[in-house]
Design an enzyme around this catalytic site. Structure first.
Site, PDB file in Angstrom:
ATOM      1  CG  MET A 187      -8.678  -5.889  10.027  1.00 53.65           C
ATOM      2  SD  MET A 187      -7.843  -7.401   9.492  1.00 53.65           S
ATOM      3  CE  MET A 187      -7.482  -8.174  11.064  1.00 53.65           C
ATOM      4  CD  GLU A 188      -5.067  -2.215   9.859  1.00 50.90           C
ATOM      5  OE1 GLU A 188      -5.823  -1.595   9.077  1.00 50.90           O
ATOM      6  OE2 GLU A 188      -4.740  -3.401   9.693  1.00 50.90           O
ATOM      7  CD  GLU A 200      -2.684  -1.130   2.613  1.00 48.80           C
ATOM      8  OE1 GLU A 200      -3.836  -1.551   2.598  1.00 48.80           O
ATOM      9  OE2 GLU A 200      -2.100  -0.801   3.660  1.00 48.80           O
ATOM     10  CG  ASP A 228     -12.524  -7.114   0.866  1.00 48.95           C
ATOM     11  OD1 ASP A 228     -11.387  -6.711   1.108  1.00 48.95           O
ATOM     12  OD2 ASP A 228     -13.425  -7.115   1.722  1.00 48.95           O
ATOM     13  N   GLY A 249     -12.867  -3.507   3.409  1.00 48.78           N
ATOM     14  CA  GLY A 249     -14.034  -4.187   2.864  1.00 48.78           C
ATOM     15  C   GLY A 249     -15.227  -3.236   2.852  1.00 48.78           C
TER      16      GLY A 249
HETATM   17  N1  SAH Z   1      -4.516 -11.593   2.933  1.00 46.44           N
HETATM   18  C1  SAH Z   1      -3.733 -10.544   3.476  1.00 46.44           C
HETATM   19  C2  SAH Z   1      -4.302 -10.177   4.815  1.00 46.44           C
HETATM   20  C3  SAH Z   1      -4.700  -8.798   4.843  1.00 46.44           C
HETATM   21  S1  SAH Z   1      -5.672  -8.444   6.230  1.00 46.44           S
HETATM   22  C4  SAH Z   1      -2.296 -10.953   3.590  1.00 46.44           C
HETATM   23  O1  SAH Z   1      -2.050 -12.119   3.435  1.00 46.44           O
HETATM   24  O2  SAH Z   1      -1.437 -10.102   3.827  1.00 46.44           O
HETATM   25  C5  SAH Z   1      -6.592  -7.169   5.574  1.00 46.44           C
HETATM   26  C6  SAH Z   1      -5.992  -5.803   5.607  1.00 46.44           C
HETATM   27  O3  SAH Z   1      -6.753  -4.975   4.753  1.00 46.44           O
HETATM   28  C7  SAH Z   1      -6.079  -5.153   6.974  1.00 46.44           C
HETATM   29  O4  SAH Z   1      -4.998  -4.291   7.164  1.00 46.44           O
HETATM   30  C8  SAH Z   1      -7.438  -4.423   6.942  1.00 46.44           C
HETATM   31  O5  SAH Z   1      -7.346  -3.125   7.495  1.00 46.44           O
HETATM   32  C9  SAH Z   1      -7.812  -4.336   5.465  1.00 46.44           C
HETATM   33  N2  SAH Z   1      -9.043  -5.028   5.021  1.00 46.44           N
HETATM   34  C10 SAH Z   1      -9.387  -5.161   3.714  1.00 46.44           C
HETATM   35  N3  SAH Z   1     -10.528  -5.861   3.587  1.00 46.44           N
HETATM   36  C11 SAH Z   1     -10.932  -6.186   4.833  1.00 46.44           C
HETATM   37  C12 SAH Z   1     -12.039  -6.947   5.338  1.00 46.44           C
HETATM   38  N4  SAH Z   1     -12.938  -7.504   4.524  1.00 46.44           N
HETATM   39  N5  SAH Z   1     -12.125  -7.111   6.676  1.00 46.44           N
HETATM   40  C13 SAH Z   1     -11.203  -6.568   7.496  1.00 46.44           C
HETATM   41  N6  SAH Z   1     -10.138  -5.852   7.077  1.00 46.44           N
HETATM   42  C14 SAH Z   1      -9.989  -5.652   5.758  1.00 46.44           C
END
Ligand code: SAH
Length: 252
Positions: A193-194, A12, A217, A78
């Site tokens: 998540m932050e 990002e 998403d 999301g």
């Molecule tokens: N699959 C990724 C994990 C990312 S976690 C990996 O393997 O690195 C998701 C990150 O994007 C978090 O920092 C959160 O803030 C954001 N995010 C995007 N979509 C999200 C969702 N549906 N639920 C929660 N956080 C989401």
């Protein structure tokens, strides 16, 4: 002004770090802080990694150790409502920790002993980011995101939304769960998540903050599909151009 810019994932932010002039890096608490100038603005970029505690310690150190006066979080999220599509941009008017629940001692979502469930984003920063996001969609979007990626992710006419962002230590990928959260939190535009953890830290330290996210998403069972491709092929370009336009507007 010294602007702290936080993102959760490396994909990002790498364009912004590359764009920094006279950059110096220092490591603290396992994170790399890059200080320098971004389009004329004194700035510090850092990756928080994922989750509320990660966001909170990063924001705290930015203020207490690196002396930032404003914090901007850029990243992906999301969709929090069915009217919001992948590729749209959301800017937080307010943020809530959706997994905070000390009921019946305190109302659901309220952070105990603060009397608050919603932490507000800084109004002026949100307005400036709103402008920057519109300018990005109008002037940069078609050049910045190649046609193949626009087709893959069905990015037709991305829009900018302002509203409530909910954060929790959960990747939301369940239709029922996101529907229930949407019903419990009026005005919900995104889940991540932050952001709300950063907003609480900024509230407690008296620092203006803003959270801007590209929708990656629909927070349902398809959420993890192509997630990382979206982040690097689409969201990284959104963040780069929006932050560029934001910094340039501050310098005027
Ligand atoms: N699959 C990724 C994990 C990312 S976690 C990996 O393997 O690195 C998701 C990150 O994007 C978090 O920092 C959160 O803030 C954001 N995010 C995007 N979509 C999200 C969702 N549906 N639920 C929660 N956080 C989401």
């Amino acid at each position: 002004m010294r602007l702290g810019i936080i993102s959760a994932l490396q994909e990002e932010q790498h364009g912004l770090v590359d764009a920094m002039q006279t950059a110096t890096t220092t490591t603290h608490g396992g994170r790399v802080y890059t200080q320098g100038t971004l389009w004329g603005i004194d700035a510090v970029c850092v990756l928080s990694r994922i989750g509320k505690v990660a966001g909170a310690i990063t924001a705290t150190l930015l203020v207490e150790k690196y002396g930032v006066t404003h914090i901007l979080f850029t990243g992906v999220a999301g969709a929090g409502d069915r009217s919001i599509a992948v590729g749209d941009i959301v800017i937080a008017d307010a943020l809530v920790q959706h997994d905070m629940d000390a009921s019946p001692l305190f109302p659901r979502f309220e952070v105990p002993l603060t009397g608050l469930s919603h932490f507000h984003g800084d109004h002026a920063m949100a307005l400036q980011l709103h402008d920057a996001a519109h300018q990005f969609l109008e002037h940069d979007f078609l050049d910045a995101i190649d046609a193949g990626q626009r087709a893959t992710f069905r990015l037709l006419q991305p829009r900018v939304h302002r509203g409530l962002i909910a954060s929790g230590d959960q990747f939301m990928c369940d239709r029922g769960a996101i529907g229930a959260l949407n019903a419990a939190l009026p005005g919900l535009v995104a889940v991540e998540m932050e952001g709300a953890a950063v907003a609480q830290v900024c509230y407690e330290l008296g620092i203006p903050c803003a959270v801007i996210r590209t929708i990656s998403d629909n927070a349902n069972e398809d959420a993890a599909t192509d997630f990382l491709t979206f982040v690097s092929a689409v969201a990284a370009h959104y963040a780069f151009h929006i932050v560029r336009r934001y910094c340039q507007s501050l310098g005027k």
